[in-house]
Design a protein around this motif. Sequence first.
Motif, PDB file in Angstrom:
ATOM      1  N   ASN A   1       0.842  -1.195   0.000  1.00  0.00           N
ATOM      2  CA  ASN A   1       0.000   0.000   0.000  1.00  0.00           C
ATOM      3  C   ASN A   1       0.877   1.245   0.000  1.00  0.00           C
ATOM      4  O   ASN A   1       1.422   1.648   1.030  1.00  0.00           O
ATOM      5  CB  ASN A   1      -0.918  -0.018   1.231  1.00  0.00           C
TER       6      ASN A   1
ATOM      7  N   THR B   1       0.121   4.347  -0.311  1.00  0.00           N
ATOM      8  CA  THR B   1      -0.410   5.468   0.471  1.00  0.00           C
ATOM      9  C   THR B   1       0.013   5.358   1.930  1.00  0.00           C
ATOM     10  O   THR B   1       0.440   6.343   2.553  1.00  0.00           O
ATOM     11  CB  THR B   1      -1.947   5.506   0.379  1.00  0.00           C
ATOM     12  N   THR B   2      -0.079   4.152   2.474  1.00  0.00           N
ATOM     13  CA  THR B   2       0.330   3.932   3.865  1.00  0.00           C
ATOM     14  C   THR B   2       1.833   4.171   4.026  1.00  0.00           C
ATOM     15  O   THR B   2       2.266   4.821   4.988  1.00  0.00           O
ATOM     16  CB  THR B   2      -0.004   2.497   4.306  1.00  0.00           C
TER      17      THR B   2
ATOM     18  N   ALA C   1       3.799   6.045   2.206  1.00  0.00           N
ATOM     19  CA  ALA C   1       4.086   7.473   2.079  1.00  0.00           C
ATOM     20  C   ALA C   1       3.756   8.213   3.372  1.00  0.00           C
ATOM     21  O   ALA C   1       4.498   9.115   3.796  1.00  0.00           O
ATOM     22  CB  ALA C   1       3.299   8.059   0.913  1.00  0.00           C
ATOM     23  N   GLU C   2       2.649   7.841   4.017  1.00  0.00           N
ATOM     24  CA  GLU C   2       2.296   8.463   5.290  1.00  0.00           C
ATOM     25  C   GLU C   2       3.360   8.185   6.344  1.00  0.00           C
ATOM     26  O   GLU C   2       3.749   9.082   7.115  1.00  0.00           O
ATOM     27  CB  GLU C   2       0.937   7.946   5.767  1.00  0.00           C
TER      28      GLU C   2
ATOM     29  N   ARG D   1       1.825   3.909  -7.547  1.00  0.00           N
ATOM     30  CA  ARG D   1       1.524   3.283  -6.258  1.00  0.00           C
ATOM     31  C   ARG D   1       2.274   3.955  -5.107  1.00  0.00           C
ATOM     32  O   ARG D   1       2.119   3.561  -3.978  1.00  0.00           O
ATOM     33  CB  ARG D   1       1.869   1.796  -6.312  1.00  0.00           C
ATOM     34  N   LYS D   2       3.092   4.944  -5.422  1.00  0.00           N
ATOM     35  CA  LYS D   2       3.824   5.648  -4.381  1.00  0.00           C
ATOM     36  C   LYS D   2       3.103   6.951  -4.061  1.00  0.00           C
ATOM     37  O   LYS D   2       2.949   7.811  -4.925  1.00  0.00           O
ATOM     38  CB  LYS D   2       5.257   5.942  -4.838  1.00  0.00           C
ATOM     39  N   GLY D   3       2.671   7.088  -2.812  1.00  0.00           N
ATOM     40  CA  GLY D   3       1.974   8.297  -2.419  1.00  0.00           C
ATOM     41  C   GLY D   3       2.930   9.476  -2.270  1.00  0.00           C
ATOM     42  O   GLY D   3       4.154   9.332  -2.318  1.00  0.00           O
ATOM     43  N   GLU D   4       2.352  10.640  -2.051  1.00  0.00           N
ATOM     44  CA  GLU D   4       3.151  11.857  -1.890  1.00  0.00           C
ATOM     45  C   GLU D   4       4.034  11.750  -0.645  1.00  0.00           C
ATOM     46  O   GLU D   4       3.569  11.396   0.431  1.00  0.00           O
ATOM     47  CB  GLU D   4       2.216  13.064  -1.760  1.00  0.00           C
TER      48      GLU D   4
ATOM     49  N   TYR E   1       6.708   9.730  -0.492  1.00  0.00           N
ATOM     50  CA  TYR E   1       7.393   8.433  -0.488  1.00  0.00           C
ATOM     51  C   TYR E   1       8.876   8.634  -0.769  1.00  0.00           C
ATOM     52  O   TYR E   1       9.260   9.327  -1.719  1.00  0.00           O
ATOM     53  CB  TYR E   1       6.761   7.526  -1.542  1.00  0.00           C
TER      54      TYR E   1
END
Length: 299
Positions: A184, A186-187, A189-190, A214-217, A219
């Motif tokens: 995940n 998003t997770t 990246a958080e 698949r890499k959130g902001e 990452y």
Amino acid sequence: EYGWGIIPVWVFADVTESRHPDFEIGERVYGYLPMSTDIIFKPGGVQDNQFRDISAHRENLPAIYNVFVRLKADPFYDPDLEAYRALWFPLAGTSFGLADWLQETDYQGADTILLVSASSKTSLGLAYLLGRSNLQGKTVAGLTSARNKAAVQDTGYYDKVYAYDEVSAMDAASSTVIVDFSGNGTTLAELHRHLGDNMKHTVIVGASHWDEERKGEGYIDERSRLFFMPAYAAERAKATGGQFVTDLYAASQAVAKDASKWMKVVSAETRDEISQLYLDVKDGNLATNEGGIMTFSKL
């Protein structure tokens, strides 16, 4: 039926007919086979403790999927733990590989080892093996769903367990290596944003590819990598003269034996039971402390 496949799983099987001089009817073997009542082998590379299937459609598979254990010569075989071996051995092998990699890299200099998707068997196996290691005060933490949090805590494998909505409660001042089983972005990246420079390294397990979408902001790509167990196992087996493989089997046995203390086996033997168990696994309906075992020999 044409256009459909048969899902492979880790199974125990008995020889019911043999035209090979080294195999007698009744011998029990273990390996990666399709869910079926019967299968025809073409044995090759036969040894006292193992063999390969050299059928044309299987000969190019990685060895881990095409080497079958002859249980009569397997020092780790325990008939009372068959269900737990089927459930845990394939995943606990990867757990051991990750524990070995973490140790070999000095845990990336981190004080906290964070396992994402902490209820997965590979994550639980890793947490168990880390707990048996000399971590010199390092913390083993797990990140999981709110639904699974209590069950993950109850295993006793983790020092701390967080739900996915509790990332902000984690100690951002603790240097952390992340082992991700969720895929995940998003997770992750958080977590990367929250930990910042204290995110020492992220290793992503089991993902066949990891693209930009698949890499959130936030990452941190330069401190992240994929982990592919077959390649790592081959490298370490060569470097250790095969000792890695022996240690892997011993560790997998230990993981399965400990899991037998708290995991409930959900059995399925009839067509309706097997169909329902398959759907329950697919839909994520089994609890953390449940494992499904299908028996096809009674169909």
